[in-house]
Design a protein around this motif. Structure first.
Motif, mmCIF file in Angstrom:
data_model
loop_
_atom_site.group_PDB
_atom_site.id
_atom_site.type_symbol
_atom_site.label_atom_id
_atom_site.label_comp_id
_atom_site.label_asym_id
_atom_site.label_seq_id
_atom_site.Cartn_x
_atom_site.Cartn_y
_atom_site.Cartn_z
ATOM 1 N N LEU A 101 1.070 -1.206 0.027
ATOM 2 C CA LEU A 101 -0.385 0.022 -0.338
ATOM 3 C C LEU A 101 0.893 1.518 0.062
ATOM 4 O O LEU A 101 0.856 2.002 -0.664
ATOM 5 C CB LEU A 101 -1.046 0.276 1.050
ATOM 6 N N PRO A 102 1.553 1.775 0.848
ATOM 7 C CA PRO A 102 2.451 2.661 0.525
ATOM 8 C C PRO A 102 3.287 2.625 -0.281
ATOM 9 O O PRO A 102 3.776 3.757 -0.795
ATOM 10 C CB PRO A 102 3.122 2.582 1.954
ATOM 11 N N ARG A 104 2.079 1.867 -3.493
ATOM 12 C CA ARG A 104 1.512 2.093 -4.856
ATOM 13 C C ARG A 104 1.095 3.803 -4.165
ATOM 14 O O ARG A 104 1.176 4.249 -5.204
ATOM 15 C CB ARG A 104 0.841 1.545 -4.767
ATOM 16 N N LYS A 105 0.877 4.286 -2.886
ATOM 17 C CA LYS A 105 0.671 5.689 -3.080
ATOM 18 C C LYS A 105 1.782 6.545 -2.627
ATOM 19 O O LYS A 105 2.339 7.920 -3.364
ATOM 20 C CB LYS A 105 0.077 5.837 -1.271
ATOM 21 N N HIS A 106 2.818 6.379 -2.884
ATOM 22 C CA HIS A 106 3.765 7.526 -2.841
ATOM 23 C C HIS A 106 5.006 7.489 -3.554
ATOM 24 O O HIS A 106 5.005 8.153 -4.014
ATOM 25 C CB HIS A 106 5.172 7.128 -1.218
ATOM 26 N N ARG A 150 6.513 -3.008 6.489
ATOM 27 C CA ARG A 150 5.508 -2.017 5.976
ATOM 28 C C ARG A 150 6.363 -1.075 6.215
ATOM 29 O O ARG A 150 6.363 0.603 5.200
ATOM 30 C CB ARG A 150 4.345 -2.405 6.179
#
Lengths: 247, 213, 263
Positions: A101-102, A104-106, A150
């Protein structure tokens, strides 16, 4: 570098931090210790803006954070990664999706690319074989390792680990201790560890900060800590039930 | 019982007032299009309110307010093992937790039906007389309401009032797994009781229609 | 800080209710502004999460919405049946049921059901994330919870309730048709003809406009209560309860204002 200048925090009538002055230097492994309820977690949550001080200031890399908004804090949080005491994985996602997730987001990459990159981080903590399981399907030690992986996806300059070994068995905590050493020694990262697990402290820590009743009781190297003749420190080290320490 | 009634009073007043406003508004607006005579609006509105919308909407609101409350409470007691603790001490959780709520719910349903209809009629009268200039005496007429409307509505109230706590407590007792489980149980209670109210309403109304009540 | 005086008088209760109501409305307005600000930052729009939410919301609520809609249509036909029997004007049945379903009863009941199914669930989900610190976990990962969690839910609820209302309307009319034959004993053709003859396009569109606003209102209300949960399992249950109650009030109020503005 994180500087606390006269930081005070109260929850209702309870003063949790009482004028803390502390500078955490780059590249060191700093252990923040003390018995439960002495404000260790509260102290580190201030470093990433999850809590704001009632009085005093916090300087990060010599920048005053008092008037920071959530967006400015997000920039800080990318470099100072906090891992909570209770592993807070997103329970609707598999382990690998949690780590992805991080990324993909950053990093603005596609989902498959983020997943691939996430697997590399999972490999570092030895969790690749369980990547597709849900957080509720694995044990607390494994969840903790995944939440550390993560946090590392942010490539932070500093990792802040809140009680990374609490509640884990001896082998699992040994693994985490080695990871902490490696982060600092071979990757040159700053590490802040909140702990009351004395077993880990000696041998890993460069510096120990002992919190007692909202104040810093002792701040020094492990050897200075061991050599201290402060009765409160002595009692904490020996773990005796009776003594001058108030809990 | 006090808590079931008191909590719901403001809520029911608000929703039923807006329902009364909208029904009269729509009825008058449509009546003006079809027949430019507004005299039947008041009696028809009051009759429909008593028989159809009163019991249904009050029950839907009670299901939302009280059903969710009961499920949340029994659910959190279940996941924190308080229900188990009760069983251990030989206190029957159904008798202790559900029965009082069951009786309270039926009584409150009837009371709130009367209250809700009064609030809706008051709100409807307001908009009917002020906005559409209907004579107060023409509007506030019971000529569109029969005794059988009242009996059918009362019967609905008893059935709805009984169904809601049973469905809600059932969802609550079946809750598993921490705060998420309680959330699920509450959701389920609301959905089940809303749907059951509509279903029962349809059945009762159909039967009543067939028998010409 | 002085402690507020606690009174149990009726007036005290009443005053407290009002203060709490205003605080809640204020907090929801703030949340609304933050959602719009996040919506403007279109580059951060999370496509994956939005698709997941759309799918989850649609699948979760479709069966219950269809079933409710069918019975609501049926109910409206039975309710008008009494007047039809009194006046003998069987041709009016289609018009009465169609108008009621399209403009008021359909959107309201589908909205209430949606709030019970999707809104309540959303509050429970967000509330659980708050109690288990998952929201803070997003923040320490430098991810804005509003942009990542709330905006996709907001959009998904609006889109889904819009389509569900459109589908629900059709099922409501069908339910009405069957009831017309089975309970009232009136030929279905008369009923359908009545609907076609009364030109209900404006009512149908108004119902869909209502659905858009109901979806937005349910999203904001349910997210608000979910995000401000405190105190474990009991807190989550209570938040879900507050969420459905506030949504119901919002639906009835918004409904009134749209009808008045539309006609």
């Amino acid at each position: 570098m994180i500087e606390y200048v006269n930081v005070t925090k109260q929850f209702g009538p309870l003063t949790v931090l009482d004028g803390i002055n502390l500078t955490i230097k780059d590249g060191e492994i700093t252990y923040v210790i003390g018995s439960s309820g002495t404000g260790k977690s509260v102290l580190v949550k201030h470093a990433v803006g999850l809590l704001r001080p009632d009085a005093g200031r916090i300087l990060i890399d010599n920048i005053d954070t008092t008037d920071f908004n959530e967006r400015q804090w997000n920039q800080i949080r990318m470099r100072y990664a906090l891992v909570f005491q209770h592993p807070t994985l997103f329970d609707s996602m598999s382990l690998v999706d949690n780590v992805a997730l991080p990324i993909r987001k950053h990093q603005k990459v596609s989902k498959p690319a983020a997943k691939k990159s996430a697997m590399e981080y999972l490999e570092r903590v030895g969790m690749t074989t369980k990547a597709d399981l849900m957080p509720s399907d694995v044990g607390p030690g494994e969840r903790k390792r995944v939440s550390i992986a993560r946090a590392l996806t942010l490539s932070p300059d500093c990792a802040i680990l809140d009680e990374p070994t609490t509640g884990l068995d001896v082998v699992a905590s040994k693994n985490i201790d080695e990871m902490i050493s490696e982060l600092s020694k071979s990757l040159g990262k700053t590490v802040i560890v909140v702990s009351h697990d004395l077993r880990s402290i000696f041998g890993v820590a460069d510096r120990i900060v002992f919190l007692y009743k909202g104040k810093i009781r002792l701040d020094g190297s492990p050897s200075a800590f061991r050599a201290s003749d402060d009765p409160v420190v002595r009692q904490f080290v020996s773990g005796e039930a009776s003594g001058p320490m108030e809990t | 019982m006090y808590s079931i009634g008191n909590q719901s009073l403001v809520f029911i007043a608000l929703t039923l007032a807006f329902l009364g406003l909208i029904l009269v508004y729509q009825a008058s607006y449509q009546a003006l299009k079809v027949l430019p005579d507004l005299t039947p609006v008041g009696p028809v509105f009051i009759g429909t309110m008593v028989r159809v919308f009163g019991p249904t909407v009050v029950a839907l609101m009670l299901a939302t307010r009280v059903g969710a409350g009961i499920a949340a409470e029994t659910g959190s007691m279940t996941v924190t093992d308080q229900i188990e603790a009760m069983k251990v001490t030989n206190a029957d959780p159904v008798e202790y937790l559900v029965v009082p709520r069951f009786i309270a719910s039926i009584i409150m349903m009837i009371v709130l039906w009367v209250f809700g209809v009064l609030v809706a009629v008051a709100a409807g009268t307001l908009i009917g007389t002020l906005r559409f200039g209907i004579q107060l005496r023409t509007f506030l007429s019971l000529s569109g309401t029969t005794m059988s409307d009242v009996w059918v509505a009362l019967f609905k109230c008893v059935i709805f009032g009984a169904a809601i706590p049973i469905l809600a407590a059932d969802s609550g007792f079946k809750a598993t797994g921490g705060s998420e489980g309680v959330g699920w149980a509450t959701t389920k209670a609301v959905v089940h009781s809303l749907f059951t109210v509509i279903l029962l309403d349809f059945l009762i109304s159909s039967i009543a229609y067939r028998f010409g009540w | 800080m002085s402690k507020p005086v606690e009174t149990d008088s009726f007036l005290g209760n009443f005053g407290r209710t009002f203060i709490t109501a205003f605080q809640t409305v204020g907090a929801m307005t703030l949340l609304q502004l933050r959602i719009f600000r996040s919506l403007l930052a279109i580059k951060n729009f999370d496509y994956d999460e939005s698709v997941t939410q759309l799918f989850k919301i649609g699948v979760r609520s479709l069966p219950v919405v269809i079933a409710t809609a069918a019975f609501v249509g049926a109910l409206m036909v039975v309710a008008s049946g009494n007047f039809v029997r009194a006046t003998g004007a069987t041709t009016l049945i289609g018009w009465a049921a169609g108008t009621a379903v399209f403009s008021e009863v359909g959107p309201i009941l589908i909205g209430l059901m949606f709030s019970g199914r999707v809104g309540a669930n959303n509050t429970a989900e967000l509330g659980t994330m708050v109690v288990t610190n998952q929201i803070d976990a997003l923040r320490v990962l430098g991810i804005n919870p509003i942009g990542y969690l709330i905006v996709p839910r907001f959009m998904a609820m609006i889109v889904m309730l819009f389509f569900l209302t459109a589908i629900g309307d059709l099922f409501a009319l069908t339910g009405g048709a069957i009831t017309c034959r089975a309970v009232l004993g009136i030929d279905m053709r008369i009923y359908w003809q009545g609907i076609l003859d009364s030109n209900l396009l404006s009512e149908f569109i108004m119902g869909l406009v209502k659905a858009i606003f109901f979806g937005g209102a349910i999203a904001i209300v349910s997210c608000h209560w979910g995000l401000q949960v405190t105190g474990g399992a009991r807190g989550v249950g209570r938040a879900v309860n507050d969420s459905v109650v506030t949504s119901a009030i919002a639906i009835f109020m918004v409904n009134f204002f749209i009808t008045v503005l539309w006609t």
